[in-house]
Design an enzyme around this catalytic site. Sequence first.
Site, PDB file in Angstrom:
ATOM      1  N   ARG A 132       0.850  -1.165   0.043  1.00 43.90           N
ATOM      2  CA  ARG A 132       0.080  -0.019   0.018  1.00 43.90           C
ATOM      3  C   ARG A 132       0.927   1.341  -0.155  1.00 43.90           C
ATOM      4  O   ARG A 132       1.878   1.185   0.516  1.00 43.90           O
ATOM      5  CB  ARG A 132      -1.028   0.014   1.395  1.00 43.90           C
ATOM      6  CG  ARG A 132      -2.281  -0.916   1.044  1.00 43.90           C
ATOM      7  CD  ARG A 132      -3.075  -0.515   0.249  1.00 43.90           C
ATOM      8  NE  ARG A 132      -4.178  -1.366   0.153  1.00 43.90           N
ATOM      9  CZ  ARG A 132      -4.347  -2.612  -0.792  1.00 43.90           C
ATOM     10  NH1 ARG A 132      -3.448  -2.497  -1.538  1.00 43.90           N
ATOM     11  NH2 ARG A 132      -5.347  -3.171  -0.580  1.00 43.90           N
ATOM     12  N   GLU A 152      -3.405   7.368  -3.580  1.00 46.31           N
ATOM     13  CA  GLU A 152      -3.641   6.885  -4.874  1.00 46.31           C
ATOM     14  C   GLU A 152      -5.074   7.367  -5.584  1.00 46.31           C
ATOM     15  O   GLU A 152      -5.200   7.582  -6.645  1.00 46.31           O
ATOM     16  CB  GLU A 152      -3.187   5.414  -5.426  1.00 46.31           C
ATOM     17  CG  GLU A 152      -4.158   4.470  -4.631  1.00 46.31           C
ATOM     18  CD  GLU A 152      -3.783   3.252  -4.994  1.00 46.31           C
ATOM     19  OE1 GLU A 152      -4.307   2.239  -5.407  1.00 46.31           O
ATOM     20  OE2 GLU A 152      -2.416   2.732  -4.549  1.00 46.31           O
ATOM     21  N   HIS A 191      -1.703   0.383  -9.724  1.00 47.57           N
ATOM     22  CA  HIS A 191      -2.328  -0.679  -8.818  1.00 47.57           C
ATOM     23  C   HIS A 191      -2.745  -1.838  -9.768  1.00 47.57           C
ATOM     24  O   HIS A 191      -4.020  -2.038  -9.601  1.00 47.57           O
ATOM     25  CB  HIS A 191      -3.345  -0.033  -7.867  1.00 47.57           C
ATOM     26  CG  HIS A 191      -3.774  -0.942  -6.730  1.00 47.57           C
ATOM     27  ND1 HIS A 191      -3.841  -0.173  -5.363  1.00 47.57           N
ATOM     28  CD2 HIS A 191      -3.451  -2.242  -6.598  1.00 47.57           C
ATOM     29  CE1 HIS A 191      -4.012  -1.249  -4.615  1.00 47.57           C
ATOM     30  NE2 HIS A 191      -3.862  -2.403  -5.195  1.00 47.57           N
TER      31      HIS A 191
HETATM   32  P1  NAI Z   1      -0.664 -11.412   4.746  1.00 48.25           P
HETATM   33  O1  NAI Z   1      -1.508 -11.040   5.718  1.00 48.25           O
HETATM   34  O2  NAI Z   1      -0.600 -12.664   4.210  1.00 48.25           O
HETATM   35  O3  NAI Z   1       0.941 -11.099   4.967  1.00 48.25           O
HETATM   36  C1  NAI Z   1       1.389  -9.887   5.575  1.00 48.25           C
HETATM   37  C2  NAI Z   1       2.610 -10.306   6.540  1.00 48.25           C
HETATM   38  O4  NAI Z   1       2.881  -9.067   7.024  1.00 48.25           O
HETATM   39  C3  NAI Z   1       2.194 -11.245   7.424  1.00 48.25           C
HETATM   40  O5  NAI Z   1       3.087 -12.170   7.516  1.00 48.25           O
HETATM   41  C4  NAI Z   1       2.377 -10.487   8.977  1.00 48.25           C
HETATM   42  O6  NAI Z   1       2.955 -11.252   9.931  1.00 48.25           O
HETATM   43  C5  NAI Z   1       3.288  -9.387   8.326  1.00 48.25           C
HETATM   44  N1  NAI Z   1       3.249  -8.013   9.093  1.00 48.25           N
HETATM   45  C6  NAI Z   1       2.159  -7.490   9.296  1.00 48.25           C
HETATM   46  N2  NAI Z   1       2.415  -6.273  10.308  1.00 48.25           N
HETATM   47  C7  NAI Z   1       3.670  -6.105  10.378  1.00 48.25           C
HETATM   48  C8  NAI Z   1       4.628  -5.305  10.726  1.00 48.25           C
HETATM   49  N3  NAI Z   1       4.287  -4.196  11.231  1.00 48.25           N
HETATM   50  N4  NAI Z   1       5.934  -5.597  10.384  1.00 48.25           N
HETATM   51  C9  NAI Z   1       6.335  -6.504   9.982  1.00 48.25           C
HETATM   52  N5  NAI Z   1       5.873  -7.552   9.342  1.00 48.25           N
HETATM   53  C10 NAI Z   1       4.216  -7.374   9.453  1.00 48.25           C
HETATM   54  O7  NAI Z   1      -1.018 -10.475   3.371  1.00 48.25           O
HETATM   55  P2  NAI Z   1      -0.539 -10.558   1.749  1.00 48.25           P
HETATM   56  O8  NAI Z   1      -1.550 -11.575   1.331  1.00 48.25           O
HETATM   57  O9  NAI Z   1       0.681 -11.146   1.749  1.00 48.25           O
HETATM   58  O10 NAI Z   1      -0.585  -9.230   1.175  1.00 48.25           O
HETATM   59  C11 NAI Z   1       0.008  -8.259   1.691  1.00 48.25           C
HETATM   60  C12 NAI Z   1      -0.503  -6.875   1.201  1.00 48.25           C
HETATM   61  O11 NAI Z   1      -0.483  -6.751  -0.051  1.00 48.25           O
HETATM   62  C13 NAI Z   1      -2.132  -6.557   1.545  1.00 48.25           C
HETATM   63  O12 NAI Z   1      -2.330  -6.246   2.971  1.00 48.25           O
HETATM   64  C14 NAI Z   1      -2.391  -5.484   0.703  1.00 48.25           C
HETATM   65  O13 NAI Z   1      -2.088  -4.411   1.000  1.00 48.25           O
HETATM   66  C15 NAI Z   1      -1.214  -5.970  -0.512  1.00 48.25           C
HETATM   67  N6  NAI Z   1      -1.750  -6.189  -1.810  1.00 48.25           N
HETATM   68  C16 NAI Z   1      -1.701  -5.481  -2.981  1.00 48.25           C
HETATM   69  C17 NAI Z   1      -2.260  -5.839  -4.122  1.00 48.25           C
HETATM   70  C18 NAI Z   1      -1.724  -5.235  -5.459  1.00 48.25           C
HETATM   71  O14 NAI Z   1      -2.582  -5.259  -6.306  1.00 48.25           O
HETATM   72  N7  NAI Z   1      -0.865  -4.183  -5.386  1.00 48.25           N
HETATM   73  C19 NAI Z   1      -2.951  -7.028  -4.210  1.00 48.25           C
HETATM   74  C20 NAI Z   1      -3.196  -7.753  -2.982  1.00 48.25           C
HETATM   75  C21 NAI Z   1      -2.605  -7.438  -1.862  1.00 48.25           C
END
Ligand code: NAI
Length: 337
Positions: free
Chosen positions: A233, A262, A302
Amino acid sequence: MDIAFFELENWQKQEIKQKLKNHRLAFFDSPLKEEHISKIKDTQVLGIFIYSKITADIIDRLPKLRLIATMSTGFDHIDIEYCKRKNIAVCNVPTYGENTVAEHTFALILALSRKLYPSVKRTRENHLFETDISLRGFDLKGRTIGLIGCGNIGKHVARMAAGFEMDILVYDIYKDEKLARKIGFRYAEFDDLLTESDVISLHVPYNSKTHHLINEETIGRMKKGAHIINTSRGAVIDTKALVRGLESGKIAGVGIDVLEGEGEIKEEMAVLKDEFKSSSDLQTVLANHVLMKMDNVLITPHNAFNSAEALQRILNTTIENIFSFSSGKKENLVWQH
Ligand code: NAI
């Protein structure tokens, strides 16, 4: 149930009409805005994408609302705390894009490392089939990639990085040593990841703890010549600090799929509206424009999730989420009451 969907393409509407035919459906092409409220007063379920900002005010004005089904993984566009207070369930699509977003992440990394954009520009626009130092890239093999966040998406990026024979450092608040051994990465302290990585890629959710995680100070601790990739994000990075990092040469290249503010970039008329209050937002819009013009910055709009397969998975899961909610089951709920 009365269900209102926003931001859908025609093929998605057709499929929803077939699969949710026992419900009263309304479709709107744009994100949910002020002007839609009077048309969806009886709605019990909202089907939305990330550009529909669900604020406390909107929730208050939809008295029958029981479920918000966001067709995304991230849910920072919804006031979750207020939904909790009002007992409105929120569900997301937790895993549609793990490989999809990871592949886009690598598309950005490779585009930067192999100077893809200026190379293609030279042949296509300048009709020159010549190479020189300005198109010289760098190998990924042997370089260190630092992944901030290693959940569904980060894991796939780690696997791909292992395929390129990169050294992989991971910073995550949750550790899975078994996975680390299996893929071949090492957990690192945040500081060590910053100082040791050649490429830093962000895969954390956006929240108060990750807001501006990459800022003036953390950029200051990075290697000179580091590359930053952001498909998470926009506001995980302080855009103004990023521009300064690029201008000073500390950051050699940036590949991003998400921009801070954005929504405003997509629709700059929004700058003139009430919700666009503080001048710091305006500064961010300007910083984004500066970024867009920089040669060593690649920005995609995005688009990381936007593959045919991922969109089908999103739609399937959203329909299942609504089905299971209507039959009293709880699936993919971001929070439960
Ligand atoms: P997820 O929840 O599976 O993984 C997030 C990881 O970040 C977890 O392992 C968690 O422990 C870790 N985490 C959380 N807070 C943290 C912190 N403060 N410091 C360090 N690690 C931390 O999420 P996923 O599926 O991997 O997606 C990640 C992000 O990607 C989503 O939240 C979304 O914002 C973004 N996204 C972007 C897309 C795009 O089209 N550009 C599409 C899908 C997701």
